[in-house]
Design a protein around this motif. Structure first.
Motif, PDB file in Angstrom:
ATOM      1  N   LEU A  20       0.839  -1.210   0.000  1.00  0.00           N
ATOM      2  CA  LEU A  20       0.000   0.000   0.000  1.00  0.00           C
ATOM      3  C   LEU A  20       0.869   1.253   0.000  1.00  0.00           C
ATOM      4  O   LEU A  20       0.543   2.237  -0.667  1.00  0.00           O
ATOM      5  CB  LEU A  20      -0.931   0.014   1.211  1.00  0.00           C
ATOM      6  CG  LEU A  20      -2.141  -0.903   1.129  1.00  0.00           C
ATOM      7  CD1 LEU A  20      -2.941  -0.826   2.430  1.00  0.00           C
ATOM      8  CD2 LEU A  20      -3.029  -0.563  -0.046  1.00  0.00           C
ATOM      9  N   LYS A  21       1.957   1.210   0.734  1.00  0.00           N
ATOM     10  CA  LYS A  21       2.871   2.361   0.775  1.00  0.00           C
ATOM     11  C   LYS A  21       3.399   2.674  -0.620  1.00  0.00           C
ATOM     12  O   LYS A  21       3.419   3.831  -1.052  1.00  0.00           O
ATOM     13  CB  LYS A  21       4.028   2.056   1.728  1.00  0.00           C
ATOM     14  CG  LYS A  21       5.031   3.161   1.866  1.00  0.00           C
ATOM     15  CD  LYS A  21       6.136   2.738   2.834  1.00  0.00           C
ATOM     16  CE  LYS A  21       7.263   3.731   2.819  1.00  0.00           C
ATOM     17  NZ  LYS A  21       8.401   3.267   3.618  1.00  0.00           N
ATOM     18  N   VAL A  22       3.785   1.649  -1.342  1.00  0.00           N
ATOM     19  CA  VAL A  22       4.276   1.845  -2.709  1.00  0.00           C
ATOM     20  C   VAL A  22       3.149   2.335  -3.612  1.00  0.00           C
ATOM     21  O   VAL A  22       3.346   3.217  -4.449  1.00  0.00           O
ATOM     22  CB  VAL A  22       4.898   0.522  -3.250  1.00  0.00           C
ATOM     23  CG1 VAL A  22       5.220   0.642  -4.723  1.00  0.00           C
ATOM     24  CG2 VAL A  22       6.146   0.170  -2.454  1.00  0.00           C
ATOM     25  N   MET A  23       1.954   1.790  -3.406  1.00  0.00           N
ATOM     26  CA  MET A  23       0.807   2.196  -4.218  1.00  0.00           C
ATOM     27  C   MET A  23       0.396   3.640  -3.949  1.00  0.00           C
ATOM     28  O   MET A  23      -0.236   4.271  -4.788  1.00  0.00           O
ATOM     29  CB  MET A  23      -0.379   1.256  -3.977  1.00  0.00           C
ATOM     30  CG  MET A  23      -0.160  -0.149  -4.485  1.00  0.00           C
ATOM     31  SD  MET A  23      -1.496  -1.270  -4.019  1.00  0.00           S
ATOM     32  CE  MET A  23      -2.742  -0.825  -5.232  1.00  0.00           C
ATOM     33  N   ARG A  24       0.755   4.170  -2.781  1.00  0.00           N
ATOM     34  CA  ARG A  24       0.392   5.544  -2.418  1.00  0.00           C
ATOM     35  C   ARG A  24       1.424   6.563  -2.871  1.00  0.00           C
ATOM     36  O   ARG A  24       1.303   7.752  -2.564  1.00  0.00           O
ATOM     37  CB  ARG A  24       0.204   5.648  -0.907  1.00  0.00           C
ATOM     38  CG  ARG A  24      -1.076   4.976  -0.433  1.00  0.00           C
ATOM     39  CD  ARG A  24      -1.266   5.099   1.060  1.00  0.00           C
ATOM     40  NE  ARG A  24      -2.539   4.503   1.448  1.00  0.00           N
ATOM     41  CZ  ARG A  24      -2.712   3.733   2.509  1.00  0.00           C
ATOM     42  NH1 ARG A  24      -1.699   3.472   3.309  1.00  0.00           N
ATOM     43  NH2 ARG A  24      -3.900   3.217   2.780  1.00  0.00           N
ATOM     44  N   THR A  25       2.417   6.146  -3.618  1.00  0.00           N
ATOM     45  CA  THR A  25       3.478   7.044  -4.065  1.00  0.00           C
ATOM     46  C   THR A  25       2.918   8.247  -4.808  1.00  0.00           C
ATOM     47  O   THR A  25       3.366   9.379  -4.593  1.00  0.00           O
ATOM     48  CB  THR A  25       4.476   6.289  -4.965  1.00  0.00           C
ATOM     49  OG1 THR A  25       4.998   5.196  -4.228  1.00  0.00           O
ATOM     50  CG2 THR A  25       5.615   7.173  -5.402  1.00  0.00           C
ATOM     51  N   ILE A  26       1.947   8.045  -5.684  1.00  0.00           N
ATOM     52  CA  ILE A  26       1.388   9.159  -6.460  1.00  0.00           C
ATOM     53  C   ILE A  26       0.776  10.201  -5.532  1.00  0.00           C
ATOM     54  O   ILE A  26       0.910  11.400  -5.761  1.00  0.00           O
ATOM     55  CB  ILE A  26       0.372   8.674  -7.518  1.00  0.00           C
ATOM     56  CG1 ILE A  26      -0.021   9.846  -8.428  1.00  0.00           C
ATOM     57  CG2 ILE A  26      -0.840   8.053  -6.876  1.00  0.00           C
ATOM     58  CD1 ILE A  26      -0.822   9.433  -9.640  1.00  0.00           C
ATOM     59  N   GLU A  58      -6.846  11.651 -13.634  1.00  0.00           N
ATOM     60  CA  GLU A  58      -7.143  10.273 -14.018  1.00  0.00           C
ATOM     61  C   GLU A  58      -6.180   9.293 -13.366  1.00  0.00           C
ATOM     62  O   GLU A  58      -6.581   8.207 -12.932  1.00  0.00           O
ATOM     63  CB  GLU A  58      -7.140  10.137 -15.539  1.00  0.00           C
ATOM     64  CG  GLU A  58      -8.344  10.818 -16.176  1.00  0.00           C
ATOM     65  CD  GLU A  58      -8.285  10.908 -17.690  1.00  0.00           C
ATOM     66  OE1 GLU A  58      -7.250  10.528 -18.285  1.00  0.00           O
ATOM     67  OE2 GLU A  58      -9.282  11.372 -18.282  1.00  0.00           O
ATOM     68  N   SER A  59      -4.907   9.673 -13.259  1.00  0.00           N
ATOM     69  CA  SER A  59      -3.934   8.822 -12.573  1.00  0.00           C
ATOM     70  C   SER A  59      -4.274   8.667 -11.092  1.00  0.00           C
ATOM     71  O   SER A  59      -4.191   7.570 -10.533  1.00  0.00           O
ATOM     72  CB  SER A  59      -2.525   9.405 -12.695  1.00  0.00           C
ATOM     73  OG  SER A  59      -2.096   9.408 -14.021  1.00  0.00           O
ATOM     74  N   LYS A 123      -6.736  10.127   0.284  1.00  0.00           N
ATOM     75  CA  LYS A 123      -7.520  10.542  -0.878  1.00  0.00           C
ATOM     76  C   LYS A 123      -8.001  11.991  -0.735  1.00  0.00           C
ATOM     77  O   LYS A 123      -7.852  12.790  -1.659  1.00  0.00           O
ATOM     78  CB  LYS A 123      -8.707   9.583  -1.034  1.00  0.00           C
ATOM     79  CG  LYS A 123      -9.488   9.711  -2.298  1.00  0.00           C
ATOM     80  CD  LYS A 123     -10.384   8.496  -2.412  1.00  0.00           C
ATOM     81  CE  LYS A 123     -11.789   8.859  -2.683  1.00  0.00           C
ATOM     82  NZ  LYS A 123     -12.665   7.710  -2.783  1.00  0.00           N
ATOM     83  N   ASP A 124      -8.541  12.322   0.418  1.00  0.00           N
ATOM     84  CA  ASP A 124      -9.025  13.689   0.653  1.00  0.00           C
ATOM     85  C   ASP A 124      -7.898  14.709   0.540  1.00  0.00           C
ATOM     86  O   ASP A 124      -8.062  15.763  -0.066  1.00  0.00           O
ATOM     87  CB  ASP A 124      -9.688  13.804   2.030  1.00  0.00           C
ATOM     88  CG  ASP A 124     -11.028  13.100   2.101  1.00  0.00           C
ATOM     89  OD1 ASP A 124     -11.588  12.747   1.032  1.00  0.00           O
ATOM     90  OD2 ASP A 124     -11.522  12.888   3.229  1.00  0.00           O
ATOM     91  N   ARG A 125      -6.753  14.393   1.111  1.00  0.00           N
ATOM     92  CA  ARG A 125      -5.606  15.298   1.068  1.00  0.00           C
ATOM     93  C   ARG A 125      -5.158  15.518  -0.378  1.00  0.00           C
ATOM     94  O   ARG A 125      -4.917  16.649  -0.804  1.00  0.00           O
ATOM     95  CB  ARG A 125      -4.454  14.721   1.892  1.00  0.00           C
ATOM     96  CG  ARG A 125      -3.209  15.567   1.862  1.00  0.00           C
ATOM     97  CD  ARG A 125      -2.030  14.823   2.526  1.00  0.00           C
ATOM     98  NE  ARG A 125      -0.781  15.369   2.099  1.00  0.00           N
ATOM     99  CZ  ARG A 125      -0.126  15.041   0.995  1.00  0.00           C
ATOM    100  NH1 ARG A 125      -0.622  14.147   0.159  1.00  0.00           N
ATOM    101  NH2 ARG A 125       1.028  15.586   0.691  1.00  0.00           N
ATOM    102  N   SER A 126      -5.050  14.436  -1.137  1.00  0.00           N
ATOM    103  CA  SER A 126      -4.606  14.549  -2.527  1.00  0.00           C
ATOM    104  C   SER A 126      -5.584  15.370  -3.363  1.00  0.00           C
ATOM    105  O   SER A 126      -5.169  16.221  -4.158  1.00  0.00           O
ATOM    106  CB  SER A 126      -4.454  13.161  -3.152  1.00  0.00           C
ATOM    107  OG  SER A 126      -3.440  12.457  -2.503  1.00  0.00           O
ATOM    108  N   LEU A 127      -6.863  15.114  -3.189  1.00  0.00           N
ATOM    109  CA  LEU A 127      -7.862  15.844  -3.966  1.00  0.00           C
ATOM    110  C   LEU A 127      -7.907  17.317  -3.575  1.00  0.00           C
ATOM    111  O   LEU A 127      -8.119  18.178  -4.432  1.00  0.00           O
ATOM    112  CB  LEU A 127      -9.235  15.193  -3.821  1.00  0.00           C
ATOM    113  CG  LEU A 127      -9.360  13.830  -4.519  1.00  0.00           C
ATOM    114  CD1 LEU A 127     -10.712  13.201  -4.226  1.00  0.00           C
ATOM    115  CD2 LEU A 127      -9.134  13.955  -6.014  1.00  0.00           C
TER     116      LEU A 127
END
Length: 144
Positions: A20-26, A58-59, A123-127
């Motif tokens: 999950l940590k790697v998946m959260r890189t973006i 989209e990414s 998700k909220d932080r990124s958006l």
């Protein structure tokens, strides 16, 4: 953004978190991505900011969906294991190793469920960061 090695290991919680940590890189690097790809007002003519923001959005959505799916898959798998262990415990109530295994799986399930909350925060932080920089250039479709 797919999981490294393509397979999420639901049995080992440490590996689950690492994937999950790697998946959260973006999401971790969104500020950098926005700073390097979305132009400021003085450079807005040199880069197609609306396309850049659309691609980044989209990414982000793809990454969020893949992580959500991965977490929920592991929650389902762990819940199934807990169900099997409960059935076995009902037949053999005195088996200490079985009871220990059941508690271990229940703890792992709670930790995985807490990852859904972490995911919501990420998700909220990124958006929020995305909207601050890209709202002028790109308006994402409404999510139902």
């Amino acid at each position: 953004m797919a999981a490294p090695s393509g397979i999420l290991n639901c049995e080992d919680f440490s590996m689950f978190q690492e994937v999950l940590k790697v998946m959260r890189t973006i999401d971790d690097r969104i500020v950098h991505a926005l700073n390097t790809t979305v132009p400021t007002a003085s450079f807005s003519g040199k880069v197609d900011a609306s396309k850049t923001c659309k691609d980044l959005y989209e990414s982000l959505m793809e990454a969020h969906l893949s992580r959500d799916k991965a977490i929920k898959t592991c929650i389902r798998e762990t819940s199934a294991v807990i169900g099997q262990l409960r059935e076995e415990r009902a037949k053999d109530n005195d088996n200490l190793s079985l009871i220990k295994q059941l508690r271990k799986e229940q703890t792992k399930l709670k930790l995985m469920q807490s990852e859904l909350n972490v995911e919501e925060v990420v998700k909220d932080r990124s958006l929020k960061v995305f909207n601050e920089r890209c709202r002028i250039f790109y308006t994402p479709p409404k999510i139902k």
